[in-house]
Design a protein around this motif. Structure first.
Motif, PDB file in Angstrom:
ATOM      1  N   ALA A 169       0.448  -6.774  12.206  1.00  0.00           N
ATOM      2  CA  ALA A 169       1.731  -6.305  12.745  1.00  0.00           C
ATOM      3  C   ALA A 169       2.004  -4.864  12.316  1.00  0.00           C
ATOM      4  O   ALA A 169       3.127  -4.406  12.354  1.00  0.00           O
ATOM      5  N   TYR A 170       0.960  -4.143  11.894  1.00  0.00           N
ATOM      6  CA  TYR A 170       1.161  -2.753  11.484  1.00  0.00           C
ATOM      7  C   TYR A 170       1.102  -1.834  12.693  1.00  0.00           C
ATOM      8  O   TYR A 170       0.708  -2.232  13.772  1.00  0.00           O
ATOM      9  N   GLY A 171       1.490  -0.595  12.422  1.00  0.00           N
ATOM     10  CA  GLY A 171       1.312   0.414  13.460  1.00  0.00           C
ATOM     11  C   GLY A 171       2.507   0.604  14.353  1.00  0.00           C
ATOM     12  O   GLY A 171       2.383   0.955  15.503  1.00  0.00           O
ATOM     13  N   THR A 172       3.699   0.348  13.821  1.00  0.00           N
ATOM     14  CA  THR A 172       4.897   0.528  14.629  1.00  0.00           C
ATOM     15  C   THR A 172       5.839   1.529  13.985  1.00  0.00           C
ATOM     16  O   THR A 172       7.027   1.527  14.261  1.00  0.00           O
ATOM     17  N   GLU A 173       5.268   2.393  13.147  1.00  0.00           N
ATOM     18  CA  GLU A 173       6.099   3.386  12.449  1.00  0.00           C
ATOM     19  C   GLU A 173       7.046   4.115  13.388  1.00  0.00           C
ATOM     20  O   GLU A 173       8.219   4.257  13.122  1.00  0.00           O
ATOM     21  N   GLU A 174       6.464   4.556  14.512  1.00  0.00           N
ATOM     22  CA  GLU A 174       7.218   5.417  15.402  1.00  0.00           C
ATOM     23  C   GLU A 174       8.470   4.724  15.933  1.00  0.00           C
ATOM     24  O   GLU A 174       9.561   5.262  15.873  1.00  0.00           O
ATOM     25  N   ASP A 187      -1.074  12.135   9.394  1.00  0.00           N
ATOM     26  CA  ASP A 187      -1.286  11.557   8.074  1.00  0.00           C
ATOM     27  C   ASP A 187      -2.325  10.445   8.106  1.00  0.00           C
ATOM     28  O   ASP A 187      -2.464   9.688   7.158  1.00  0.00           O
ATOM     29  N   HIS A 188      -3.008  10.343   9.246  1.00  0.00           N
ATOM     30  CA  HIS A 188      -4.082   9.359   9.365  1.00  0.00           C
ATOM     31  C   HIS A 188      -5.416  10.089   9.493  1.00  0.00           C
ATOM     32  O   HIS A 188      -5.460  11.246   9.905  1.00  0.00           O
ATOM     33  N   ALA A 189      -6.487   9.372   9.177  1.00  0.00           N
ATOM     34  CA  ALA A 189      -7.812   9.963   9.305  1.00  0.00           C
ATOM     35  C   ALA A 189      -8.151  10.153  10.776  1.00  0.00           C
ATOM     36  O   ALA A 189      -7.745   9.355  11.615  1.00  0.00           O
ATOM     37  N   SER A 205       7.715   1.578   6.896  1.00  0.00           N
ATOM     38  CA  SER A 205       8.412   0.325   7.171  1.00  0.00           C
ATOM     39  C   SER A 205       7.517  -0.772   7.747  1.00  0.00           C
ATOM     40  O   SER A 205       7.818  -1.949   7.598  1.00  0.00           O
ATOM     41  N   ASP A 206       6.416  -0.404   8.405  1.00  0.00           N
ATOM     42  CA  ASP A 206       5.557  -1.451   8.964  1.00  0.00           C
ATOM     43  C   ASP A 206       4.633  -2.058   7.901  1.00  0.00           C
ATOM     44  O   ASP A 206       4.034  -3.102   8.123  1.00  0.00           O
ATOM     45  N   HIS A 207       4.540  -1.419   6.763  1.00  0.00           N
ATOM     46  CA  HIS A 207       3.690  -1.946   5.686  1.00  0.00           C
ATOM     47  C   HIS A 207       4.526  -2.535   4.548  1.00  0.00           C
ATOM     48  O   HIS A 207       4.056  -3.397   3.818  1.00  0.00           O
ATOM     49  N   ALA A 208       5.724  -2.028   4.380  1.00  0.00           N
ATOM     50  CA  ALA A 208       6.596  -2.503   3.304  1.00  0.00           C
ATOM     51  C   ALA A 208       7.827  -3.146   3.923  1.00  0.00           C
ATOM     52  O   ALA A 208       8.758  -2.454   4.315  1.00  0.00           O
ATOM     53  N   GLY A 261      -5.083   0.277   3.672  1.00  0.00           N
ATOM     54  CA  GLY A 261      -3.733   0.678   4.083  1.00  0.00           C
ATOM     55  C   GLY A 261      -3.888   1.781   5.104  1.00  0.00           C
ATOM     56  O   GLY A 261      -4.872   1.811   5.841  1.00  0.00           O
ATOM     57  N   ASP A 262      -2.926   2.706   5.184  1.00  0.00           N
ATOM     58  CA  ASP A 262      -3.110   3.881   6.032  1.00  0.00           C
ATOM     59  C   ASP A 262      -3.720   4.967   5.157  1.00  0.00           C
ATOM     60  O   ASP A 262      -3.385   5.070   3.982  1.00  0.00           O
ATOM     61  N   TYR A 263      -4.588   5.777   5.727  1.00  0.00           N
ATOM     62  CA  TYR A 263      -5.200   6.835   4.911  1.00  0.00           C
ATOM     63  C   TYR A 263      -5.600   8.045   5.725  1.00  0.00           C
ATOM     64  O   TYR A 263      -5.729   7.970   6.941  1.00  0.00           O
ATOM     65  N   THR A 268       0.829  -1.220   0.000  1.00  0.00           N
ATOM     66  CA  THR A 268       0.000   0.000   0.000  1.00  0.00           C
ATOM     67  C   THR A 268       0.855   1.259   0.000  1.00  0.00           C
ATOM     68  O   THR A 268       0.568   2.207  -0.706  1.00  0.00           O
ATOM     69  N   HIS A 269       1.903   1.258   0.835  1.00  0.00           N
ATOM     70  CA  HIS A 269       2.766   2.453   0.885  1.00  0.00           C
ATOM     71  C   HIS A 269       4.098   2.090   1.530  1.00  0.00           C
ATOM     72  O   HIS A 269       4.253   1.009   2.099  1.00  0.00           O
ATOM     73  N   ALA A 270       5.057   3.014   1.443  1.00  0.00           N
ATOM     74  CA  ALA A 270       6.445   2.672   1.744  1.00  0.00           C
ATOM     75  C   ALA A 270       6.845   2.777   3.209  1.00  0.00           C
ATOM     76  O   ALA A 270       8.022   2.673   3.536  1.00  0.00           O
ATOM     77  N   THR A 310      -8.231  -2.866  11.499  1.00  0.00           N
ATOM     78  CA  THR A 310      -6.857  -3.223  11.869  1.00  0.00           C
ATOM     79  C   THR A 310      -6.241  -2.133  12.728  1.00  0.00           C
ATOM     80  O   THR A 310      -6.936  -1.269  13.235  1.00  0.00           O
ATOM     81  N   HIS A 311      -4.959  -2.165  12.830  1.00  0.00           N
ATOM     82  CA  HIS A 311      -4.117  -1.419  13.780  1.00  0.00           C
ATOM     83  C   HIS A 311      -4.620  -0.059  14.237  1.00  0.00           C
ATOM     84  O   HIS A 311      -4.913   0.816  13.456  1.00  0.00           O
ATOM     85  N   GLY A 312      -4.638   0.096  15.566  1.00  0.00           N
ATOM     86  CA  GLY A 312      -5.050   1.342  16.199  1.00  0.00           C
ATOM     87  C   GLY A 312      -5.971   1.041  17.356  1.00  0.00           C
ATOM     88  O   GLY A 312      -5.714   0.134  18.141  1.00  0.00           O
TER      89      GLY A 312
HETATM   90 ZN    ZN Z   1      -0.208   1.741   9.165  1.00  0.00          ZN
END
Ligand code: ZN
Ligand code: ZN
Lengths: 531, 340
Positions: free
Chosen positions: B322-327, B276-278, B36-39, B108-110, B32-34, B298-300
């Motif tokens: 396993a998403y949602g660990t960008e930080e 960058d999230h809704a 690191s938790d998604h790609a 994805g994230d939006y 979906t996007h670059a 999913t994540h959140g």
């Molecule tokens: Zn995400």
């Protein structure tokens, strides 16, 4: 309100004392006088009476937003603060009318609502919510619930006022302690040099100390006076024009909480201010602080309390004599006067806090070890030539506390923290072992670094067994050394003991849960230090 | 058989024989996007949007990858997939999968507000919608971008006027580009951390014009930064890397800054809830616009958001991913590499 809300935001988030100071100076230089008076009042703990309780605010917010209760609760647990939760949940204002109003006019309105029936209060509150920005709502909600507290020291406020007005900091510190009413006092009077004589109850700012580790660094032992550091409530006893007042260090007038002190009215000469410790004691020997706590919380002090927890005043210092401010006398001279005053008074409630004699630092180090046996939490060191400073000043006064009592426990429950830790599990309950059972004995939420908190939080999220509302039961695996200042018997706690100031001293990653202390160990400590 | 299964390795489309944003190495991964938790690294073949590809290569190195544009049908196995803009970061896409008469969309994230950089979020009709829920609580209601940008500009200008260096932190991919866009209005010189610099270079070489910035370099004298603005990833905050800008003031840009306690926890002088999230309303409107009969969250705040949807009469269930660990990943990345 706009300027006030902004002030609160900056003071709440800025990490630099200088930024806080500058923001305050700017505020005091531009705000209307009545608003300034209110800001000083709020920062020095003169909050208006609570208009509504938290439950009602929550109810009204749920009605306005049409959110289910469980979702409100979820939001509250995440934000960690009710005033803020409500401020964020409400839709943005259609017109931000409140920006134009002053803080003082809002305070007038709040006070005027006091006797109104609930429906009117509701209309008042929701109308304001609709005209306020998020930041304004936050402070408004804090004012309504009467728990307005912002992390800035009185010293910073005093310095800002001094900068903005040109009046000296010492004078301002004295001016804003004591009895005044923000509704009626004009700003010039609060800041003026001549107006205070009228207020007989006004205390002096307390002289405070810093902690010292290495006493040898203080130089010649002969220059120092040592006293026991008592574990009670620091207070000032004031007798002026035939009236007696008692102030606590929180700058609260507590005369009514200690009715026995009225007996001192006859024993003390007029125009006198004493600094000392409010402690329960029997025949000059202090009793544990926990006993005093049972009295402080009460609205009315009963006969039973007066008998069971007889309170005395251990005098440390004298600040005013014959109506004259003598804080700039050297300590030795003040001490001499204090000794003769207490001798003349010769009253069982007024005790002289004794000087601990010593001739070398090594001797004092040994004496300090006996603090707990004397009912003290350590020693105070005061330079013999020191004046009585306003507030905390490095150099002249030091506290030298004994090491805390410690016990090893295992973490069994966790709850999310509030405020700055609202997304992390940082409030923990610890247990000791009793046979093959675990018995909870203390709650603690401070003492770890942010990094450690993050690690423990991650452990809790992976190892929680059950969820009861906000509380999680955690697999008993992490061992912590819990430090505390005192221990007392308690039948409200499962373990039978209540600890004073428990906090995490160390994370014992080297220890297994099998190696923690037992309930018996706790009981032995109670025997030794809690009686 | 559901069109997408939730497996150990990630979201799996059996009929198409591919995974979406898998967190374990697989044969075929649609991304979906670059972030690191998604790609993640290690898959044998990747498919993503044209604008995501250079970022994917920057982060994952030498991979086998193909890219398509928005709304271009592509047949994989028995299904047709299309990408639709998700408005999250540059190239971010929702993935629409069609099989016979059934349509599933993974968001994805939006975010629903158009930031002028990432493409405007496009609601896509579907039977089943899989949505993120990073800010799935009603506490999170974003101010319009224009108002937030104005606050950031005001704070930056005031900080420079006070003789301090403003240091603004935000994720290097996504947030940093918006911060730079916002700062271009101030006319102040801008210096960026190496992690952000690298992303700027990748975007430039993909033909996307970027605001002019300079890179913070170890050998530059501290006086270089006087009167300039610094943009850095969140992990740089509090590090020794920051010392060269002293005296400075920090601001963090993140949706988490909505809550005062988090501003203090970050130890930032200011926080701007630029996300960058809704937000809550954005998530609700997006879910409703899909017309989906079934929603997976999913994540959140997945349990709160799915419970609320259920109470609204929309069938919803939470899904563990396993998403949602960008930080965390961002913090780790910046503390290891790139001392400049
Ligand atoms: Zn995400
Ligand atoms: Zn992302």
């Amino acid at each position: 309100m706009k300027a006030f809300a902004q002030l609160i935001t900056v003071l709440g988030t800025s990490t630099k004392t200088n930024d806080k100071l500058d923001t305050l100076v700017r505020y005091f230089a531009t705000a209307p006088d009545r608003d300034k008076v209110w800001v000083i009042a709020l920062f020095s703990g003169r909050r208006p009476k609570r208009l509504v309780n938290a439950a009602l605010l929550k109810k009204w917010c749920m009605e306005e937003t049409e959110l289910p209760e469980w979702l409100f609760e979820e939001a509250y647990h995440t934000a960690g603060d009710l005033a803020e939760t409500i401020a964020l949940l409400l839709p943005p204002p259609v017109v931000a009318l409140e920006e134009m109003r002053t803080l003082a006019s809002l305070m007038d309105e709040i006070i005027a609502q006091d006797q109104q029936p609930e429906e009117n209060k509701r209309a008042f509150v929701t109308k304001h919510w609709k005209e306020m920005t998020q930041g304004e709502r936050f402070v408004f909600n804090k004012l309504l619930t009467g728990n307005f507290r912002i992390g800035v020291s009185q010293k910073t406020i005093v310095n800002a006022l001094a900068k903005a007005t040109g009046v000296t900091a010492n004078l301002i510190a004295h001016r804003i302690t004591g009895n005044w009413d923000p509704v009626t006092i004009p700003f010039e009077e609060l800041m003026s040099e001549t107006a205070t004589a009228a207020d007989n109850s006004k205390p002096y700012p307390f002289c405070l100390s810093y902690a010292v580790d290495d006493v040898h660094a203080l130089g010649n032992a002969n220059d120092w006076q040592a006293e026991w550091k008592w574990d009670g409530i620091r207070g000032q006893v004031i007798r002026r024009e035939g009236e007696l007042f008692v102030w606590s260090r929180g700058e609260e007038l507590v005369t009514e909480k200690f009715p026995e002190y009225t007996n001192l009215l006859q024993a003390l000469p007029d125009g006198i201010v004493l600094d000392g410790e409010i402690i329960p004691s029997v025949e000059g020997k202090p009793l544990p602080f926990a006993l005093l706590q049972t009295r402080i919380g009460r609205k009315n002090v009963t006969k039973k309390h007066l008998q069971e927890v007889p309170v005395t005043f251990f005098a440390y210092d004298i600040l005013e004599y014959e109506g004259k401010d003598i804080r700039d006398w050297p300590l030795l001279q003040r001490r001499e006067l204090l000794e003769s005053i207490t001798q003349q008074a010769n009253h069982p409630l007024l005790l002289l806090s004794p000087v601990v004699g010593f001739s070398s630092w090594d001797e004092l180090t040994t004496l300090r070890e006996s603090s707990r046996d004397n009912g003290a939490e350590g020693l105070m060191l005061k330079n013999k030539n020191s004046i009585y400073h306003a507030g905390r000043k490095t150099g002249d006064w030091w506290k030298w506390k004994v090491d805390p009592l410690t016990i090893d426990g295992v973490l069994i429950y966790a709850q999310k923290g509030h405020g700055r830790r609202s997304n992390l599990y940082t409030d923990y309950t610890f247990a000791v072992r009793d046979g093959d059972q675990l018995v909870s004995f203390a709650k603690a939420y401070s003492g770890l670094t942010d990094k450690e908190f993050a690690q423990v939080d991650a452990f809790i999220k992976r190892n929680s067994i059950e969820k009861f509302g906000p509380v999680r039961t955690v697999k008993p695996e992490l061992v912590f050394e819990i430090a505390f200042e005192g221990i007392a018997a308690s039948n409200r706690h499962k373990s039978g003991v209540a600890l004073r100031f428990p906090r995490m001293h160390r994370w014992r990653t080297d220890k297994k849960p099998e190696e923690i202390n037992t309930l018996d160990d706790l009981k032995k400590m109670l025997e030794a230090y809690g009686k | 058989m559901p069109l997408i299964e939730f497996t150990e390795a990630g979201l799996y489309c059996r009929a198409g024989g591919f995974y979406i944003d898998p967190w374990k190495p697989v044969d075929r991964a649609v991304i979906t996007h670059a972030h690191s938790d998604h790609a993640r690294y290690g898959s044998r073949w990747y498919l993503c949007h044209h604008l995501t590809l250079p970022l994917l290569r920057l982060r994952l190195g030498d991979i086998v990858a193909e890219s398509i544009g928005w709304n271009e049908p592509l047949k994989i196995g028995d299904v047709t997939i299309r990408l639709h803009p998700a408005g999250h970061i540059i190239g971010s896409s929702q993935i629409r999968i069609e099989h016979k008469d059934e349509v599933w969309v993974f968001s994805g994230d939006y975010k629903t507000e158009d930031d002028g950089i990432s493409g405007a979020f496009e609601p896509v009709k579907c039977h089943t919608f899989i949505t993120e829920s990073t800010f799935g609580l009603p506490l999170y209601r974003w101010q319009p971008q224009a108002a937030l940008y104005q606050s950031i500009v005001d704070w930056t200008v005031a900080t420079v006027a006070d003789g301090l260096t403003p240091v603004i932190t935000g994720y290097s991919l996504g947030k940093a580009q918006r911060i730079l866009d916002c700062l271009s209005k101030t006319g102040l010189p801008v210096f960026v951390h190496g992690a952000i610099w690298n992303i700027q270079q990748a975007l430039l070489s993909a033909g996307l014009p970027q605001p002019e910035v300079k890179r913070v370099q170890p050998d530059l004298p501290a006086s270089t930064y006087k009167g300039a603005v610094i943009v850095a990833p969140p992990g740089a905050d509090g590090s020794t890397w920051m010392r060269r800008f002293s005296p400075y003031r920090t601001a963090n840009c993140s949706g988490w800054m909505q809550v005062r306690g988090n501003v203090r926890r970050r130890n930032a002088d200011a926080g701007f809830a630029l996300s960058d999230h809704a937000d809550w309303q954005g998530l609700l409107s997006a879910v409703k616009a899909t017309g989906a009969e079934q929603v997976y969250v999913t994540h959140g705040f997945q349990s709160a958001f799915s419970r609320y949807l259920t109470e609204l009469g929309i069938a919803a269930a939470e899904v563990k991913t396993a998403y949602g660990t960008e930080e965390e990943e961002e913090a780790a990345a910046t503390s290891e590499g790139d001392a400049a």
